[in-house]
Design an enzyme around this catalytic site. Structure first.
Site, PDB file in Angstrom:
ATOM      1  N   ASP A   1     -25.702   4.723  48.199  1.00 29.10           N
ATOM      2  CA  ASP A   1     -25.915   6.149  47.938  1.00 29.10           C
ATOM      3  C   ASP A   1     -26.720   6.796  49.061  1.00 29.10           C
ATOM      4  OD1 ASP A   1     -24.524   5.937  45.636  1.00 29.10           O
ATOM      5  OD2 ASP A   1     -26.261   5.873  44.308  1.00 29.10           O
TER       6      ASP A   1
ATOM      7  N   LEU B   1      13.704   1.373  39.848  1.00 31.62           N
ATOM      8  CA  LEU B   1      14.154  -0.023  39.802  1.00 31.62           C
ATOM      9  C   LEU B   1      15.054  -0.228  38.597  1.00 31.62           C
ATOM     10  CD1 LEU B   1      10.732  -1.801  40.391  1.00 31.62           C
ATOM     11  CD2 LEU B   1      12.711  -1.942  41.899  1.00 31.62           C
TER      12      LEU B   1
ATOM     13  N   GLU C   1       5.919  -9.598  41.843  1.00 32.24           N
ATOM     14  CA  GLU C   1       4.707  -8.773  41.787  1.00 32.24           C
ATOM     15  C   GLU C   1       4.499  -8.264  40.374  1.00 32.24           C
ATOM     16  OE1 GLU C   1       5.706  -5.594  44.408  1.00 32.24           O
ATOM     17  OE2 GLU C   1       5.563  -6.842  46.201  1.00 32.24           O
TER      18      GLU C   1
ATOM     19  N   LYS D   1       4.238  -5.377  37.660  1.00 34.23           N
ATOM     20  CA  LYS D   1       4.753  -4.011  37.561  1.00 34.23           C
ATOM     21  C   LYS D   1       3.651  -3.169  36.926  1.00 34.23           C
ATOM     22  CE  LYS D   1       8.744  -1.227  36.356  1.00 34.23           C
ATOM     23  NZ  LYS D   1       7.977  -0.030  36.207  1.00 34.23           N
TER      24      LYS D   1
ATOM     25  N   ASP E   1       1.568  -0.202  35.428  1.00 33.67           N
ATOM     26  CA  ASP E   1       1.959   0.904  34.562  1.00 33.67           C
ATOM     27  C   ASP E   1       1.074   2.108  34.874  1.00 33.67           C
ATOM     28  OD1 ASP E   1       3.365   2.206  32.691  1.00 33.67           O
ATOM     29  OD2 ASP E   1       2.501   1.192  30.954  1.00 33.67           O
TER      30      ASP E   1
ATOM     31  N   ARG F   1       5.961  10.713  42.717  1.00 36.93           N
ATOM     32  CA  ARG F   1       7.387  10.414  42.794  1.00 36.93           C
ATOM     33  C   ARG F   1       8.261  11.655  42.568  1.00 36.93           C
ATOM     34  NH1 ARG F   1      11.335   8.387  39.247  1.00 36.93           N
ATOM     35  NH2 ARG F   1      12.973   7.421  40.480  1.00 36.93           N
TER      36      ARG F   1
ATOM     37  N   TYR G   1      -3.057   0.195  43.576  1.00 37.89           N
ATOM     38  CA  TYR G   1      -2.520  -1.060  44.118  1.00 37.89           C
ATOM     39  C   TYR G   1      -1.315  -0.736  44.983  1.00 37.89           C
ATOM     40  CZ  TYR G   1      -5.566  -3.961  41.351  1.00 37.89           C
ATOM     41  OH  TYR G   1      -6.676  -4.579  40.846  1.00 37.89           O
TER      42      TYR G   1
ATOM     43  N   LYS H   1      11.498  -9.059  43.966  1.00 37.48           N
ATOM     44  CA  LYS H   1      12.093  -8.473  45.175  1.00 37.48           C
ATOM     45  C   LYS H   1      12.586  -9.571  46.101  1.00 37.48           C
ATOM     46  CE  LYS H   1       8.826  -4.635  45.018  1.00 37.48           C
ATOM     47  NZ  LYS H   1       7.606  -4.023  45.554  1.00 37.48           N
TER      48      LYS H   1
ATOM     49  N   LYS I   1      10.893  -6.296  32.275  1.00 37.41           N
ATOM     50  CA  LYS I   1       9.869  -5.608  31.477  1.00 37.41           C
ATOM     51  C   LYS I   1       9.497  -6.424  30.262  1.00 37.41           C
ATOM     52  CE  LYS I   1      10.289  -0.800  32.438  1.00 37.41           C
ATOM     53  NZ  LYS I   1       9.863   0.422  31.821  1.00 37.41           N
TER      54      LYS I   1
ATOM     55  N   CYS J   1     -12.915  20.009   5.539  1.00 37.98           N
ATOM     56  CA  CYS J   1     -13.638  18.999   6.312  1.00 37.98           C
ATOM     57  C   CYS J   1     -14.070  17.832   5.420  1.00 37.98           C
ATOM     58  CB  CYS J   1     -14.859  19.652   6.970  1.00 37.98           C
ATOM     59  SG  CYS J   1     -15.898  18.455   7.812  1.00 37.98           S
TER      60      CYS J   1
ATOM     61  N   CYS K   1     -18.127  17.984   5.232  1.00 38.79           N
ATOM     62  CA  CYS K   1     -18.938  19.064   4.648  1.00 38.79           C
ATOM     63  C   CYS K   1     -18.121  19.978   3.740  1.00 38.79           C
ATOM     64  CB  CYS K   1     -19.624  19.867   5.751  1.00 38.79           C
ATOM     65  SG  CYS K   1     -18.477  20.863   6.713  1.00 38.79           S
TER      66      CYS K   1
ATOM     67  N   CYS L   1     -13.284  21.876  12.101  1.00 39.15           N
ATOM     68  CA  CYS L   1     -14.172  22.314  11.034  1.00 39.15           C
ATOM     69  C   CYS L   1     -15.045  23.398  11.653  1.00 39.15           C
ATOM     70  CB  CYS L   1     -15.052  21.163  10.543  1.00 39.15           C
ATOM     71  SG  CYS L   1     -16.449  21.757   9.579  1.00 39.15           S
TER      72      CYS L   1
ATOM     73  N   CYS M   1     -22.428  20.963   9.564  1.00 34.82           N
ATOM     74  CA  CYS M   1     -21.615  19.767   9.322  1.00 34.82           C
ATOM     75  C   CYS M   1     -22.310  18.564  10.009  1.00 34.82           C
ATOM     76  CB  CYS M   1     -20.228  20.031   9.903  1.00 34.82           C
ATOM     77  SG  CYS M   1     -19.091  18.687   9.689  1.00 34.82           S
TER      78      CYS M   1
HETATM   79  S1  IVH Z   1       8.880  -1.215  44.070  1.00 38.21           S
HETATM   80  C1  IVH Z   1      12.656   0.611  45.669  1.00 38.21           C
HETATM   81  N1  IVH Z   1       6.904  -2.586  43.041  1.00 38.21           N
HETATM   82  O1  IVH Z   1       8.015   1.077  39.006  1.00 38.21           O
HETATM   83  C2  IVH Z   1      11.561  -0.098  44.969  1.00 38.21           C
HETATM   84  N2  IVH Z   1       7.523  -0.551  41.969  1.00 38.21           N
HETATM   85  O2  IVH Z   1      10.842   1.675  38.199  1.00 38.21           O
HETATM   86  C3  IVH Z   1      10.665   0.814  44.321  1.00 38.21           C
HETATM   87  N3  IVH Z   1       6.145   0.026  40.023  1.00 38.21           N
HETATM   88  O3  IVH Z   1       8.415   4.184  40.535  1.00 38.21           O
HETATM   89  C4  IVH Z   1       9.506   0.353  43.648  1.00 38.21           C
HETATM   90  N4  IVH Z   1       4.824  -1.719  40.107  1.00 38.21           N
HETATM   91  O4  IVH Z   1       6.064   3.380  40.115  1.00 38.21           O
HETATM   92  C5  IVH Z   1       7.675  -1.483  42.939  1.00 38.21           C
HETATM   93  N5  IVH Z   1       5.163  -3.896  42.233  1.00 38.21           N
HETATM   94  C6  IVH Z   1       5.909  -2.793  42.149  1.00 38.21           C
HETATM   95  C7  IVH Z   1       5.711  -1.841  41.133  1.00 38.21           C
HETATM   96  C8  IVH Z   1       6.552  -0.729  41.066  1.00 38.21           C
HETATM   97  C9  IVH Z   1       5.093  -0.603  39.468  1.00 38.21           C
HETATM   98  C10 IVH Z   1       6.736   1.281  39.518  1.00 38.21           C
HETATM   99  C11 IVH Z   1       6.876   2.354  40.555  1.00 38.21           C
HETATM  100  C12 IVH Z   1       8.305   2.803  40.521  1.00 38.21           C
HETATM  101  C13 IVH Z   1       8.783   2.236  39.234  1.00 38.21           C
HETATM  102  C14 IVH Z   1      10.237   1.846  39.400  1.00 38.21           C
END
Ligand code: IVH
Length: 682
Positions: A38, A84, A113, A115, A117, A136, A223, A288, A312, A406, A409, A424, A430
């Site tokens: 800081d 994807l 990798e 995925k 969320d 996107r 990430y 991939k 998924k 409520c 109260c 409320c 209250c």
């Molecule tokens: S690669 C052409 N890698 O999933 C390849 N996407 O359904 C494009 N996402 O919009 C994406 N983790 O937001 C890739 N390890 C990962 C991911 C990832 C999450 C999301 C991303 C994308 C969506 C595709």
């Protein structure tokens, strides 16, 4: 400090802060204390303030935000942002592997990798500097959210290393970790605002906030999982990810090379087992093809690459019985319905309750007492009811109606036009609203009397020691000492003992006394006026400079303030119409709380002590709030309108002509931004 020395120091501080950011937010291995960090940041900010020319667009000081974006420009992606293909089953994944095999006619490796969320983001770097961050959108064009993204500390703002491509784009996912999500929802609940259903919505909502200083407080993370640039020297996706890692980007530790589809299945199994322990949500695994030459050979369909697929995880679902719906009353009186369920195991934890958010969501489900309901817990941490098994409903079962009064109260509930939540309206009597308001008032970001805490506040309300925030300042040692009680946490249902022992009691009384020095903007926020969040309180405090001026403001005058809409303006007017609030404010004033700006702590003569300023227009090096802050720090007093007592009118671009006319008529000196900075130096 002369400018050359300052330039050198700014460079060194930038290097050190970037390095600490990287260690803390990317590697999770901090090497200095928060205090030392800081201090470095404070030194940088003050040097940049003294020498605005030294502030670069990607200075680490930008991490704290402060830029306001009214509308996010829609921009075209340099490389389309594809989606994807999804699968949910082993069979479909095997088919993907066969398709790849048939097209390549040679062995291939996969990179697996997580995925994430969250919200996909494309980060453009030009000569090592982050220049653009785009969501996107529809894949062809997205929203430019650069200023907000700059506050995410795991995203490098500038890269200083040889051999970087002159221009490249990093693809990644902005996520909200569970810890930030829970804190945010707790705050939302306290402020009587609707909570976010899951971290993904919270991340996406945060990226679209207008005030980047607020985004900075949302605890977002990012990430990275892709690198795009013409003529990259890497033969594989894995190599490009490793390069990202060495350049300072955050890449998930779980990323793995798999030599065949069996190893992919093994990886999926591991992730599924570990995902509950991850500090953020994932909803699957992305597979991939590793070789970039093979990726090129496989190409794309119109929507997605043929060289990648996502597997998924199915959200885990369980069926259970709905026993009842209870209702929680928040600080501002907002009512949240909560389903009480027969205990059931979902995704590794026992679920007994699920938020139903608001009356609209509840009606959508059409819940009847004793219904069998489906409860889902994907990666999400809040379980939700996703459906009802109508076929098992007994004839004559009664539909659960949203309450009309409520539960605490008995006052008749109100629902304001266009709002999802019921309230409320009896804010003053209250009980949970009384305790909730005091809890908000003592909060870290408000008056910071945290040693009192939630449990003790409830105890004091119950024992009739306090009925409102002004009562806090009348508390004595005798009032508190010895009080104790076992209380149940409304969120976790855990029991704990709260008490007032000697040392705690003295600490609390000391903290209450110290809180009298809290700056006006925080006092204003602490009052807990509905729709008046932290940044709005700051804006109003800077604009009106005193509570008296704010209280006198008409709706039209309030609407002139940046970001104030009708909802906020009316809520402020209502608050000050309430005689009980007015009485309370009088008592707070008598107790010595600060109800005006420009009386910053620290005392002593400062360059602008005794002088008053009106600030108007847009400035080159500072935001308007930045200019105001600077004046206050130098001891100056801010005023919203010009009078014969005004010392200076600080004029930016597009200043209102009325202000200039008035200043000229009254012979008030009109100064520019650089002249103000000159005055500070003198
Ligand atoms: S690669 C052409 N890698 O999933 C390849 N996407 O359904 C494009 N996402 O919009 C994406 N983790 O937001 C890739 N390890 C990962 C991911 C990832 C999450 C999301 C991303 C994308 C969506 C595709």
């Amino acid at each position: 400090m002369d400018i050359e020395k300052a330039r050198e120091r700014v460079r060194e501080l930038t290097r050190q802060i970037n390095e600490h950011n990287y260690r803390y937010y990317v590697l999770d291995q901090p090497s200095v204390s928060d205090y030392a960090y800081d201090n470095l940041l404070a030194e940088l900010i003050s040097l940049e303030k003294a020498h605005p020319v030294l502030q670069s667009k990607n200075s680490p000081s930008q991490r704290v935000g402060g830029q306001v974006t009214k509308k996010f420009p829609v921009v075209k992606h340099t490389y389309p942002m594809l989606s994807l293909g999804n699968t949910y089953s082993r069979e479909e994944l095997l088919l993907f592997d066969q398709r790849v095999d048939r097209a390549l006619k040679e062995p291939c490796e996969y990179v697996c990798e997580l995925k994430f969320d969250g919200v996909a983001i494309g980060l453009t770097y030009l000569n090592g500097e982050l220049t653009r961050a785009v969501t996107r959108g529809d894949g062809i064009q997205g929203d430019e959210v650069t200023e907000n993204v700059k506050t995410i500390r795991s995203i490098p703002l500038s890269l200083d290393r040889p051999g970087l491509p002159p221009e490249f784009e990093v693809r990644g996912e902005v996520i909200m970790p569970h810890s930030s999500f829970l804190e945010l929802n707790r705050d939302k609940e306290q402020e009587g605002q609707p909570i976010f259903a899951n971290p993904r919505n919270a991340a996406s909502g945060s990226l679209k906030l207008q005030d980047s200083a607020l985004v900075a407080k949302r605890g977002l993370d990012c990430y990275s999982y892709g690198l795009l640039a013409p003529g990259l020297p890497f033969p594989t996706h894995w190599d490009s990810i490793q390069a990202l890692k060495t350049w300072g980007f955050k890449v998930a530790g779980l990323t793995t090379i798999c030599r065949n589809i069996d190893e992919v299945f093994e990886f999926i199994g591991q992730c599924d087992a570990q995902r509950k322990a991850l500090p953020f949500d994932i909803d699957g695994v992305v597979i991939k093809v590793n070789s970039l030459a093979q990726q090129e050979k496989l190409g794309f369909t119109s929507k997605s690459p043929r060289w990648a697929i996502s597997f998924k995880f199915r959200a885990e679902r369980a069926m259970t019985r709905l026993l009842d719906v209870t209702y929680q009353v928040g600080r501002t009186g907002a009512i949240t319905p909560v389903a009480i369920l027969e205990k059931v195991a979902v995704a590794g934890s026992m679920v007994k309750r699920a938020s139903l958010y608001n009356a609209g969501k509840m009606t959508e489900l059409g819940l009847h007492r004793n219904d069998l309901v489906y409860v889902e817990k994907g990666g999400d941490i809040i379980p939700k009811i996703v459906g009802v098994d109508i076929s098992s409903r007994k004839a004559g079962a009664s539909e659960i109606q949203f309450i009309t009064s409520c539960p605490e109260c008995g006052t008749r509930l109100r629902r304001l036009d266009g709002e999802a939540l019921h309230y409320c309206p009896d804010n003053d009597h209250c009980p949970p609203q009384i305790a909730g308001k005091i809890e908000h008032f003592i909060g870290r970001r408000a008056m910071n009397i945290e040693s009192l805490g939630q449990g003790r506040t409830v105890l004091l309300v119950e024992k009739n020691k306090i009925r409102n925030i002004a009562d806090l300042y009348d508390l004595t040692y005798k009032d508190l000492i010895g009080l104790e009680k076992v209380i149940t946490d409304p969120l976790t249902h855990k029991q704990r003992r709260v008490s007032f022992r000697e040392k705690t009691t003295r600490n609390i009384l000391r903290a209450i006394e110290a809180s009298k020095k809290t700056a006006f903007e925080r006092v204003l926020y602490a009052l807990g006026i509905r729709h008046l969040g932290e940044s709005m309180a700051k804006k109003l405090a800077r604009h009106f400079c005193s509570l008296d001026a704010l209280m006198e403001a008409s709706q039209n005058v309030l609407l002139e303030v940046e970001e104030v809409g009708e909802k906020t303006a009316n809520s402020i007017i209502d608050y000050f119409r309430n005689v009980e609030n007015l009485r309370m404010i009088e008592r707070l004033k008598a107790a010595g709380l600060r109800f005006q700006t420009g009386t910053a702590a620290g005392g002593g003569e400062k360059p602008f002590s005794g002088q008053s300023f009106v600030v108007s227009g847009v400035f080159e090096h500072y935001s308007r709030d930045g200019i105001k802050q600077l004046i206050e720090e130098q001891g100056g007093e801010l005023k919203s309108s010009i009078s014969s007592k005004t010392s200076y009118l600080v004029a930016g671009k597009n200043m209102g002509p009325e202000k200039r006319k008035k200043a000229e008529a009254l012979n008030i000196p009109i100064i520019r931004e650089d002249e103000l900075l000159q005055l500070v130096k003198q």
